[in-house]
Design a protein around this motif. Structure first.
Motif, PDB file in Angstrom:
ATOM      1  N   LEU A  85       0.786  -1.233   0.000  1.00 50.29           N
ATOM      2  CA  LEU A  85       0.000   0.000   0.000  1.00 50.29           C
ATOM      3  C   LEU A  85       0.823   1.291   0.000  1.00 50.29           C
ATOM      4  O   LEU A  85       0.421   2.244  -0.626  1.00 50.29           O
ATOM      5  CB  LEU A  85      -0.987  -0.010   1.176  1.00 50.29           C
ATOM      6  N   ASN A  88       6.232   3.164  -3.516  1.00 53.47           N
ATOM      7  CA  ASN A  88       6.517   4.316  -4.352  1.00 53.47           C
ATOM      8  C   ASN A  88       7.394   3.823  -5.489  1.00 53.47           C
ATOM      9  O   ASN A  88       8.425   3.210  -5.255  1.00 53.47           O
ATOM     10  CB  ASN A  88       7.256   5.343  -3.478  1.00 53.47           C
ATOM     11  N   VAL A  89       6.960   4.063  -6.736  1.00 50.48           N
ATOM     12  CA  VAL A  89       7.710   3.552  -7.883  1.00 50.48           C
ATOM     13  C   VAL A  89       8.960   4.405  -8.091  1.00 50.48           C
ATOM     14  O   VAL A  89       8.878   5.625  -8.170  1.00 50.48           O
ATOM     15  CB  VAL A  89       6.833   3.572  -9.142  1.00 50.48           C
TER      16      VAL A  89
ATOM     17  N   PRO B 250      -0.422   4.746   3.495  1.00 46.63           N
ATOM     18  CA  PRO B 250      -0.997   4.119   2.315  1.00 46.63           C
ATOM     19  C   PRO B 250      -1.263   5.178   1.237  1.00 46.63           C
ATOM     20  O   PRO B 250      -1.536   6.332   1.572  1.00 46.63           O
ATOM     21  CB  PRO B 250      -2.317   3.552   2.823  1.00 46.63           C
ATOM     22  N   THR B 251      -1.158   4.778  -0.028  1.00 47.20           N
ATOM     23  CA  THR B 251      -1.292   5.736  -1.119  1.00 47.20           C
ATOM     24  C   THR B 251      -2.578   6.554  -1.022  1.00 47.20           C
ATOM     25  O   THR B 251      -2.581   7.744  -1.327  1.00 47.20           O
ATOM     26  CB  THR B 251      -1.257   4.972  -2.449  1.00 47.20           C
ATOM     27  N   THR B 307      11.485   9.350  -8.042  1.00 50.99           N
ATOM     28  CA  THR B 307      10.336   8.528  -7.663  1.00 50.99           C
ATOM     29  C   THR B 307       9.037   9.260  -7.969  1.00 50.99           C
ATOM     30  O   THR B 307       8.984  10.487  -7.951  1.00 50.99           O
ATOM     31  CB  THR B 307      10.349   8.176  -6.163  1.00 50.99           C
ATOM     32  N   ILE B 308       8.005   8.466  -8.215  1.00 54.09           N
ATOM     33  CA  ILE B 308       6.756   9.042  -8.706  1.00 54.09           C
ATOM     34  C   ILE B 308       6.089   9.912  -7.640  1.00 54.09           C
ATOM     35  O   ILE B 308       5.566  10.983  -7.925  1.00 54.09           O
ATOM     36  CB  ILE B 308       5.820   7.920  -9.217  1.00 54.09           C
ATOM     37  N   LYS B 309       6.152   9.465  -6.384  1.00 57.88           N
ATOM     38  CA  LYS B 309       5.434  10.234  -5.365  1.00 57.88           C
ATOM     39  C   LYS B 309       6.139  11.541  -5.035  1.00 57.88           C
ATOM     40  O   LYS B 309       5.482  12.538  -4.746  1.00 57.88           O
ATOM     41  CB  LYS B 309       5.236   9.390  -4.108  1.00 57.88           C
ATOM     42  N   VAL B 352      -3.286   6.605  -8.969  1.00 53.19           N
ATOM     43  CA  VAL B 352      -2.791   5.716 -10.025  1.00 53.19           C
ATOM     44  C   VAL B 352      -1.273   5.600 -10.012  1.00 53.19           C
ATOM     45  O   VAL B 352      -0.710   4.880 -10.815  1.00 53.19           O
ATOM     46  CB  VAL B 352      -3.250   6.134 -11.436  1.00 53.19           C
ATOM     47  N   SER B 353      -0.620   6.293  -9.083  1.00 57.17           N
ATOM     48  CA  SER B 353       0.848   6.291  -9.123  1.00 57.17           C
ATOM     49  C   SER B 353       1.475   4.897  -9.016  1.00 57.17           C
ATOM     50  O   SER B 353       2.519   4.659  -9.630  1.00 57.17           O
ATOM     51  CB  SER B 353       1.410   7.216  -8.050  1.00 57.17           C
ATOM     52  N   PRO B 354       0.865   3.935  -8.258  1.00 52.97           N
ATOM     53  CA  PRO B 354       1.499   2.613  -8.217  1.00 52.97           C
ATOM     54  C   PRO B 354       1.587   1.956  -9.581  1.00 52.97           C
ATOM     55  O   PRO B 354       2.428   1.102  -9.810  1.00 52.97           O
ATOM     56  CB  PRO B 354       0.591   1.811  -7.289  1.00 52.97           C
ATOM     57  N   SER B 355       0.714   2.336 -10.512  1.00 50.19           N
ATOM     58  CA  SER B 355       0.745   1.646 -11.802  1.00 50.19           C
ATOM     59  C   SER B 355       1.475   2.467 -12.857  1.00 50.19           C
ATOM     60  O   SER B 355       1.402   2.140 -14.030  1.00 50.19           O
ATOM     61  CB  SER B 355      -0.666   1.333 -12.257  1.00 50.19           C
ATOM     62  N   SER B 356       2.181   3.508 -12.428  1.00 51.74           N
ATOM     63  CA  SER B 356       2.904   4.303 -13.420  1.00 51.74           C
ATOM     64  C   SER B 356       3.910   3.434 -14.167  1.00 51.74           C
ATOM     65  O   SER B 356       4.193   3.665 -15.333  1.00 51.74           O
ATOM     66  CB  SER B 356       3.615   5.460 -12.741  1.00 51.74           C
ATOM     67  N   LEU B 357       4.408   2.398 -13.467  1.00 52.73           N
ATOM     68  CA  LEU B 357       5.322   1.464 -14.105  1.00 52.73           C
ATOM     69  C   LEU B 357       4.652   0.829 -15.312  1.00 52.73           C
ATOM     70  O   LEU B 357       5.198   0.799 -16.411  1.00 52.73           O
ATOM     71  CB  LEU B 357       5.711   0.394 -13.092  1.00 52.73           C
TER      72      LEU B 357
END
Lengths: 214, 622
Positions: A85, A88-89, B250-251, B307-309, B352-357
């Protein structure tokens, strides 16, 4: 399919079984989407030339995925990636926790909890001698089997007897149970099952697997 | 219409209390309560919007509860509804509702499912307190609740080291903003001689009515405090670095807090206090300059983040800077539109950031082209300089650490001798002396007595700083915090005559909270006979009950809005005269570090990696 839901699996679900043989071998069987299926007819390859090529990647790929699940379950916080959860990518190559965490190895809880890790079982439909020749053809392939990182079973295509690979040779395998319990009414069973005491991750993954001890 | 206003605040609060009644495993009930509460709230906001439009878009005001009144000091809960409120409430409730529905699936089977939904409802109540507030006191209640729930949600994964560290970092900055708001209220009280409401401020002739032209210094002080509070809350320069560090929970909670709502509250505050600064020359230039610096630094930073966040966080900071510029230029409606669009965009981007990959890896595979290598010359050297500065986020984090917090730590370490028996006796003697003076048993010459308030405030700050930087026994640190409360009460009551009843309100709350806290620490100590403040112990794993009780007693001790001590703190500040800058700064610093010292004990003893190896623990750096 939503890409950002925490349990998408994305093709990483097959991790317990690997069947190299004719599709008739598994007809009417429920494999729970957890088997790698390699179509292979022993009649086209009596000396096992093709079988060697088929089996070469089984250790690194299937065994690798299988062990990934295993280690991630053993210590999810250190060998796995922890809960998914807050991930962070990072730079399109990995995940970390938040802005200043380290890269995480392994698999997250949300993947591990839907698949209990079982050591990979590779079933090959060919004569045991041919399979033995095939796995011994290269030392790096043989390591996976002789060190028991994966189980190997050869199915004799003519007699349909099973041969389990143990300590460098195939021994005939006898099942512990001669009869299989069966369920009359599956729906009734589902309805009668009591609800889980708790459904939260750390508790729900503590249950014991059904194991036969001899 | 007006009588509807309190509902906006109390519906989320009722939802919060209802959500506490469920077991932690009852996911369906929990999410249902939360979603129903926020849906109901959204419906009410729409009703309010229609009502507001049909009333010809006039400002609505509701004087609700007069909690307390004393010699011109009134503590009332006031509610207020105008264009700004409607926009913030509408955007806030829609985003919260959508995120809650998303979280229902996202948080499924998570250990802290209940904790997440309860905290989110409390956050939502705080947000509405702030947005619907009709005076500074009500705004402050919401402000405090937001800071506290932020701490809880950033430190949501309380068994790891980094979330706890970053939660505390963010909390300390938030506390700085809180105390700035207290000081604004203090000065406002002296400027207006009443507890000014926003409706009074928005009337056109308040400046004449309160003779503002005669006290430009006071107004300037108030405005600079507002500016600091805004800069902290909206992550403006030089505080920008907390926003990416807050992405620990959590996101979904990051989306709602740091993408969408919490970070925009600075903008809200600035718009709300517009009547205060509209006639002050140069203040809007200050806002524009602040916004511009933030925008430029954050824009450069966002382009090199890996990193995306953190990219999204610095993107948010950039846009917040632009909003500040818009407000400074007087384009308030544009700023509101900008806020609404931006909040939705960031909430979506974070979700949607977790799926940026998944989205972007194809782009990298098929369309990636390496940049040509430039040879070094003057411009590239300059570019590399900025590149390095931006990669290091302009060193803002280290800057805050070295120049904001470390001096106080250093100062606190100078007071280690407070541990010794002699100094304990001396401190006790000081308390006795103060009490005697206060009760007129001892009559000291006026020249000496005049310095007493400052002396006692300084002693209090000394104790607090010593507790804040203590690395030893937390029970001793806790005891120093209690001592500091005696000193602060004596300091204020020696300053002006304070009614005994008020002192009792404050002291009884504080002392009972302190005793409960001491009990919790004592019990925790007896688990392993070691809870020194040199490391994190993570006892929440073993005794979550004690951790919760200790947290509540910490909040009660520092005067969180659910205790009477909260009113007493406001009251105490109003007793300090407008010209007593030394006293007010000593007390102000005291209140910043009071909360930090208490929460630090909580974090070190109960949060972080559990020191026992009876269960899996994560690496410190993960």
């Amino acid at each position: 399919m939503s890409l950002f839901e925490p349990r998408p699996e994305l093709g990483h679900g097959s991790n317990t079984l690997c069947i190299v043989g004719k599709r008739a071998l598994t007809k009417y069987m429920m494999l729970d989407r957890r088997a790698f299926m390699n179509s292979y007819d022993y009649k086209t390859d009596l000396d096992g030339q093709l079988l060697t090529n088929i089996m070469k990647p089984l250790g690194p790929v299937c065994g690798g995925i299988n062990l990934e699940y295993y280690f991630s379950r053993v210590d999810n916080d250190k060998l796995g990636a922890g809960t998914k959860l807050p991930h962070n990518v990072v730079g399109l190559f990995g995940v970390a926790n938040s802005s200043d965490g380290d890269l995480r190895p392994g698999l997250p809880w949300q993947m591990v909890e839907v698949h209990d890790p079982i050591r990979l079982l590779i079933i090959v439909e060919h004569f045991p001698e041919v399979v033995l020749n095939a796995v011994q053809s290269t030392p790096e392939m043989y390591e996976w089997f002789i060190n028991e990182w994966v189980h190997l079973v050869a199915v004799n295509p003519e007699t349909h007897t099973l041969h389990y690979f143990k300590q460098g040779k195939f021994v005939p395998y006898e099942t512990l149970a001669t009869t299989l319990p069966s369920i009359g009414d599956f729906n009734q069973l589902m309805e009668d099952t009591p609800p889980m005491r708790t459904n939260q991750l750390p508790d729900a993954t503590k249950e014991n697997l059904a194991v036969y001890l001899n | 219409m007006q009588s509807l206003l309190p509902l906006y605040v109390f519906i989320p609060l009722i939802g919060f209390f209802l959500s506490l009644c469920f077991e932690r495993t009852q996911e369906k009930a929990m999410s249902r309560i939360a979603i129903t509460t926020v849906s109901l709230h959204l419906l009410l906001v729409v009703v309010g919007l229609v009502g507001w439009l049909s009333h010809g878009m006039t400002t609505q005001h509701f004087k609700y509860w007069q909690l307390f009144e004393h010699e011109g000091f009134k503590f009332a809960l006031d509610f207020y509804l105008d264009k700004i409120t409607i926009v913030f409430a509408l955007v806030g409730s829609i985003i919260t509702l959508l995120t809650l529905i998303f979280s229902k699936f996202y948080m499924h089977r998570d250990e802290g499912f209940k904790r997440f939904f309860c905290t989110l409802l409390l956050f939502y109540a705080g947000f509405n307190f702030a947005v619907f507030s009709g005076n500074f006191e009500t705004l402050f209640i919401g402000w405090e609740m937001l800071g506290f729930t932020s701490f809880l949600l950033i430190g949501y994964y309380r068994n790891r080291y980094l979330p706890v560290k970053n939660a505390f970092k963010v909390l300390s900055l938030y506390r700085l903003g809180d105390v700035c708001l207290i000081l604004t209220m203090w000065m406002a009280h002296h400027v207006f001689h009443t507890n000014i409401t926003f409706i009074e401020l928005s009337s056109n002739n308040w400046q004449e009515a309160f003779h503002i032209a005669e006290k430009p210094g006071s107004l300037l002080f108030m405005l600079s405090m507002v500016l600091v509070a805004v800069a902290v809350k909206s992550a403006q320069f030089p505080f920008s670095s907390w926003l990416p560090r807050a992405m620990e929970g959590p996101t979904t909670s990051s989306a709602i807090f740091y993408g969408a709502l919490s970070s925009h509250l600075g903008i809200f505050m600035l718009l709300r206090t517009y009547p205060l600064w509209q006639a002050v020359p140069y203040f809007n230039y200050a806002i524009i300059v602040l916004g511009l610096i933030t925008t430029v630094t954050a824009m450069l930073t966002v382009r090199v983040q890996s990193t995306i966040k953190t990219q999204i966080a610095y993107g948010t900071v950039t846009q917040l800077g632009i909003m500040l510029i818009e407000i400074g230029l007087g384009w308030h409606t544009l700023a509101l539109v900008h806020f609404a669009g931006h909040a939705f965009l960031r909430a979506y981007q974070l979700l949607v950031s977790p799926s940026s990959l998944g989205y972007m890896i194809h782009n990298q595979f098929f369309e990636y082209q390496a940049k040509p290598i430039n040879h070094m010359h003057v411009t590239s050297r300059l570019r590399n300089t900025f590149y390095m500065l931006s990669v290091k986020e302009w060193n803002l984090d280290a800057l805050q650490q070295n120049y904001l917090w470390r001096p106080f730590k250093w100062l606190g370490k100078k007071f280690v001798w407070l541990e010794s028996l002699a100094s304990q006796v001396a401190l006790t003697l000081f308390i006795v002396l103060g009490l005697m003076t206060e009760l007129n048993y001892v009559s000291l010459p006026q020249a000496v007595r005049a310095y007493f308030p400052e002396l006692y405030a300084a002693l209090s700050l000394m104790c607090i700083l010593a507790a804040f930087s203590s690395r030893g026994n937390p029970m001793r640190a806790w005891w120093k915090i209690i001592m500091s409360q005696f000193f602060i009460v004596l300091g204020v009551s020696l300053n002006v005559h304070v009614e005994a009843a008020h002192v009792w309100i404050y002291l009884t709350t504080t002392i009972s909270a302190a005793l409960v806290g001491m009990y919790c620490l004592h019990n925790t100590y007896h688990l392993d006979k070691d809870i020194n403040l040199n490391q994190y112990h993570g006892y929440v794993q073993e005794r979550p009950d004690l951790a919760l009780i200790f947290l509540i007693s910490c909040m009660a001790l520092v005067g969180f809005p659910f205790t009477p001590a909260f009113i007493a703190i406001d009251l105490m500040f109003t007793q300090i005269h407008a010209h007593q800058y030394v006293l007010v700064s000593l007390t102000g610093f005291g209140f910043i570090f009071l909360e930090l010292a208490a929460i630090r004990i909580y974090a070190k003893v109960f949060l972080g990696i559990h020191k026992k190896h009876t269960h899996p623990t994560a690496y410190r750096s993960s």
